[in-house]
Scaffold this motif. Structure first.
Motif, PDB file in Angstrom:
ATOM      1  N   LEU A  43      -2.948   1.099   2.487  1.00 57.10           N
ATOM      2  CA  LEU A  43      -3.683   0.162   3.322  1.00 57.10           C
ATOM      3  C   LEU A  43      -3.211  -1.235   2.966  1.00 57.10           C
ATOM      4  O   LEU A  43      -3.297  -1.652   1.812  1.00 57.10           O
ATOM      5  CB  LEU A  43      -5.193   0.282   3.086  1.00 57.10           C
ATOM      6  N   ASP A  44      -2.692  -1.953   3.952  1.00 55.30           N
ATOM      7  CA  ASP A  44      -2.307  -3.348   3.791  1.00 55.30           C
ATOM      8  C   ASP A  44      -3.393  -4.164   4.481  1.00 55.30           C
ATOM      9  O   ASP A  44      -3.385  -4.314   5.700  1.00 55.30           O
ATOM     10  CB  ASP A  44      -0.930  -3.594   4.419  1.00 55.30           C
ATOM     11  N   ARG A  45      -4.349  -4.636   3.690  1.00 56.45           N
ATOM     12  CA  ARG A  45      -5.494  -5.352   4.254  1.00 56.45           C
ATOM     13  C   ARG A  45      -5.073  -6.621   4.993  1.00 56.45           C
ATOM     14  O   ARG A  45      -5.605  -6.935   6.054  1.00 56.45           O
ATOM     15  CB  ARG A  45      -6.493  -5.693   3.153  1.00 56.45           C
ATOM     16  N   LYS A  46      -4.127  -7.339   4.411  1.00 58.11           N
ATOM     17  CA  LYS A  46      -3.691  -8.598   5.019  1.00 58.11           C
ATOM     18  C   LYS A  46      -3.068  -8.360   6.403  1.00 58.11           C
ATOM     19  O   LYS A  46      -3.347  -9.079   7.352  1.00 58.11           O
ATOM     20  CB  LYS A  46      -2.699  -9.306   4.106  1.00 58.11           C
ATOM     21  N   ALA A  47      -2.237  -7.322   6.516  1.00 60.33           N
ATOM     22  CA  ALA A  47      -1.596  -6.996   7.798  1.00 60.33           C
ATOM     23  C   ALA A  47      -2.495  -6.145   8.684  1.00 60.33           C
ATOM     24  O   ALA A  47      -2.143  -5.864   9.822  1.00 60.33           O
ATOM     25  CB  ALA A  47      -0.276  -6.271   7.558  1.00 60.33           C
ATOM     26  N   ARG A  48      -3.631  -5.693   8.128  1.00 63.19           N
ATOM     27  CA  ARG A  48      -4.567  -4.803   8.840  1.00 63.19           C
ATOM     28  C   ARG A  48      -3.852  -3.548   9.329  1.00 63.19           C
ATOM     29  O   ARG A  48      -3.936  -3.151  10.481  1.00 63.19           O
ATOM     30  CB  ARG A  48      -5.256  -5.539   9.993  1.00 63.19           C
ATOM     31  N   ARG A  49      -3.139  -2.908   8.390  1.00 62.19           N
ATOM     32  CA  ARG A  49      -2.310  -1.744   8.717  1.00 62.19           C
ATOM     33  C   ARG A  49      -2.539  -0.639   7.674  1.00 62.19           C
ATOM     34  O   ARG A  49      -2.558  -0.886   6.473  1.00 62.19           O
ATOM     35  CB  ARG A  49      -0.846  -2.168   8.716  1.00 62.19           C
ATOM     36  N   PHE A  50      -2.677   0.593   8.184  1.00 60.51           N
ATOM     37  CA  PHE A  50      -2.788   1.781   7.331  1.00 60.51           C
ATOM     38  C   PHE A  50      -1.596   2.668   7.664  1.00 60.51           C
ATOM     39  O   PHE A  50      -1.297   2.901   8.839  1.00 60.51           O
ATOM     40  CB  PHE A  50      -4.103   2.525   7.615  1.00 60.51           C
ATOM     41  N   ALA A  51      -0.906   3.149   6.634  1.00 58.67           N
ATOM     42  CA  ALA A  51       0.294   3.956   6.871  1.00 58.67           C
ATOM     43  C   ALA A  51       0.336   5.153   5.929  1.00 58.67           C
ATOM     44  O   ALA A  51      -0.172   5.095   4.811  1.00 58.67           O
ATOM     45  CB  ALA A  51       1.543   3.098   6.680  1.00 58.67           C
ATOM     46  N   ILE A  52       0.949   6.225   6.439  1.00 55.19           N
ATOM     47  CA  ILE A  52       1.166   7.430   5.639  1.00 55.19           C
ATOM     48  C   ILE A  52       2.614   7.869   5.845  1.00 55.19           C
ATOM     49  O   ILE A  52       3.077   7.995   6.984  1.00 55.19           O
ATOM     50  CB  ILE A  52       0.249   8.590   6.071  1.00 55.19           C
ATOM     51  N   LEU A  53       3.308   8.120   4.742  1.00 49.38           N
ATOM     52  CA  LEU A  53       4.640   8.719   4.802  1.00 49.38           C
ATOM     53  C   LEU A  53       4.434  10.217   4.642  1.00 49.38           C
ATOM     54  O   LEU A  53       3.983  10.687   3.602  1.00 49.38           O
ATOM     55  CB  LEU A  53       5.541   8.161   3.703  1.00 49.38           C
TER      56      LEU A  53
END
Length: 158
Positions: A43-53
């Motif tokens: 979770l990148d709070r600053k970019a407001r992005r959640f990612a899964i590899l």
């Protein structure tokens, strides 16, 4: 036997977006049975992005693999959810280095005009709920396909 190449199947890596319920149902079907270590969620709070590899089973190639008598394949893919407000987990410990998760489905429940919750349902009663301002997911294959370690197609109990 060498791992596959996209060129072998006259196809390229998947690059998909989901911004509607119809889009999401297609994306959900393609990531069904993807596996990933819990540590590959970010979770990148600053970019407001959640990612899964994740290691995605190549459902789009399943029939061709079976017909050609070649092994089933997986591919490393990046699942990205943008415009994230909050992430909650159940039965998932993101810092557990030994925990491998299996993604069963992705759904979206709208709460207010465009906003809602993206629900990632995991095997074993785990779940990740991602509250979003708007539905905006992306799936990108980031490696060439490789032979599935099990050499089997995922199976589900009825």
């Amino acid at each position: 036997m060498a791992d596959a190449r996209f060129e072998d199947g006259d196809e390229g890596p998947l690059r998909l977006i989901a911004q509607s319920a119809d889009d999401l149902s297609v994306l959900s079907a393609l990531v069904q049975d993807a596996v990933f270590p819990a540590t590959e969620m970010r979770l990148d709070r600053k970019a407001r992005r959640f990612a899964i590899l994740l290691n995605r089973f190549r459902w789009e190639d399943e029939a061709a693999s079976k017909a050609a008598g070649r092994p089933y394949e997986r591919v490393r893919s990046l699942l990205v959810i943008d415009d994230v407000l909050k992430v909650r987990t159940q039965g998932v410990y993101p810092r557990d280095k030994d925990l491998v998760l299996s993604l069963l489905s992705i759904s979206f429940t709208e709460t207010t005009e465009g906003a809602g919750t993206v629900m990632l349902v995991l095997a074993g009663d785990g779940a990740v709920a991602v509250d979003v301002e708007v539905l905006d997911l992306r799936l990108d294959d980031v490696t060439k396909p490789y032979i599935a370690p099990s050499r089997q197609m995922p199976q589900h109990k009825d």
